[in-house]
Design an enzyme around this catalytic site. Structure first.
Site, PDB file in Angstrom:
ATOM      1  CG  ASN A 179      -1.718   1.187   1.696  1.00 36.42           C
ATOM      2  OD1 ASN A 179      -1.858   2.033   0.473  1.00 36.42           O
ATOM      3  ND2 ASN A 179      -2.252   1.456   2.490  1.00 36.42           N
ATOM      4  CE  LYS A 195      -0.342   3.350   4.441  1.00 34.73           C
ATOM      5  NZ  LYS A 195      -0.412   3.524   6.155  1.00 34.73           N
ATOM      6  N   GLY A 245       2.707  -1.335   4.313  1.00 30.31           N
ATOM      7  CA  GLY A 245       2.697   0.331   3.828  1.00 30.31           C
ATOM      8  C   GLY A 245       4.156   0.777   3.820  1.00 30.31           C
TER       9      GLY A 245
HETATM   10  P1  PGA Z   1       2.566   0.398   7.820  1.00 32.93           P
HETATM   11  O1  PGA Z   1       0.978   0.426   7.070  1.00 32.93           O
HETATM   12  O2  PGA Z   1       3.149  -1.082   7.083  1.00 32.93           O
HETATM   13  O3  PGA Z   1       3.356   1.431   7.252  1.00 32.93           O
HETATM   14  O4  PGA Z   1       2.325   0.227   9.154  1.00 32.93           O
HETATM   15  C1  PGA Z   1       0.135  -0.684   6.714  1.00 32.93           C
HETATM   16  C2  PGA Z   1      -1.117   0.002   6.250  1.00 32.93           C
HETATM   17  O5  PGA Z   1      -1.737   1.042   6.462  1.00 32.93           O
HETATM   18  O6  PGA Z   1      -1.793  -0.609   5.398  1.00 32.93           O
END
Ligand code: PGA
Length: 255
Positions: free
Chosen positions: A9, A11, A234
């Site tokens: 992801n 983002k 993420g």
């Molecule tokens: P992170 O995000 O791996 O940076 O904690 C995971 C997500 O929000 O899908």
């Protein structure tokens, strides 16, 4: 047998060129024998450049959000039909950042899931409790509500096109991963709830991903848990070498 999925992801990161470059590095680093699914969830503006890069590979393309309407006067929104046209296989629905920052309710998310299926998009449906909810012993209740309300009115057939991502909010972007045991415990609860709602066959086939500070260093222990069927990643998915290590995990039991 459930086919594992490792989903990145990205983002709200990367421009078109950098997204294409990262997608290419991931594609080129994949073991050709890889049996599980790999997916990239990218910003709307990067769908096309990433799609071009991965079109000759098994990598799946996903959006991170969408509107529940097909078309019309919804300024600033993107519809399931548009995502399908852009080459998306999947869409993430109900990410905690959407729930919290953009105030998306269970009711809205339920409409989005239904709209995705109507236009043949598959769904990664995210659920998870906050730290306060966990500390107040409300984890199960929160997960139950998110599943009951978010998946209301769906059929067993619909559920074959859905993947659940359990992402404890306190573990997202914090570097604080749930222990493999905590994650396994939540995944068992989610599977039981799916069984109660849709029957044993649907529950046994349901892929449940863990998300929240998944790293190259902790993926092996997480994937050794019997009810963890993959990961939604993420920060670590923005670094090709680290994400490739996550993709090519080697399950080991902790201790
Ligand atoms: P992170 O995000 O791996 O940076 O904690 C995971 C997500 O929000 O899908």
């Amino acid at each position: 047998m459930r086919k594992p999925m490792i989903a990145g992801n990205w983002k709200m990161h990367l421009n078109r060129a950098d997204a294409a470059k990262l997608a290419a590095s991931i594609k080129n680093g994949l073991d050709p024998q890889l049996k599980h699914e790999v997916l990239l969830a990218v910003s709307f503006t990067n769908l096309e450049s990433v799609r071009k890069e991965i079109s000759s590979s098994p990598i799946l393309l996903s959006a991170q959000n969408m509107c529940w309407e097909e078309k019309g006067a919804f300024t600033g929104e993107v519809s399931p039909v548009q995502l399908k046209d852009a080459g998306c296989d999947y869409v993430i629905i109900g990410h905690s950042e959407r729930r919290k920052i953009f105030m998306e309710t269970d009711e809205m998310l339920n409409k989005k899931v239904k709209a995705a299926f109507k236009f043949s998009l598959k769904v990664i449906f995210c659920i998870g409790e906050t730290l306060e909810e966990r500390e107040n012993q409300k984890t199960y209740r929160v997960l139950q509500t998110q599943l009951n309300e978010g998946l209301k009115g769906l059929s067993e057939q619909d559920l074959t096109n859905l993947v659940i991502a359990y992402e404890p909010v306190w573990a997202i972007g914090t570097g604080k991963t749930a222990t493999p045991e905590q994650a396994q415990d939540a995944h068992i609860f989610v599977r039981k709830e799916i069984e109660r709602m849709f029957g044993a066959g649907t529950a046994a086939a349901m892929r449940i991903l863990y998300g929240g500070s998944v790293k190259a260093e902790n993926i092996d222990e997480l994937m050794a848990q019997p009810d963890i069927d993959g990961a939604l990643v993420g920060g670590e998915s923005l670094k090709a070498d680290k994400f490739l290590r996550v993709i090519h995990y080697q399950p080991v039991l902790s201790k």
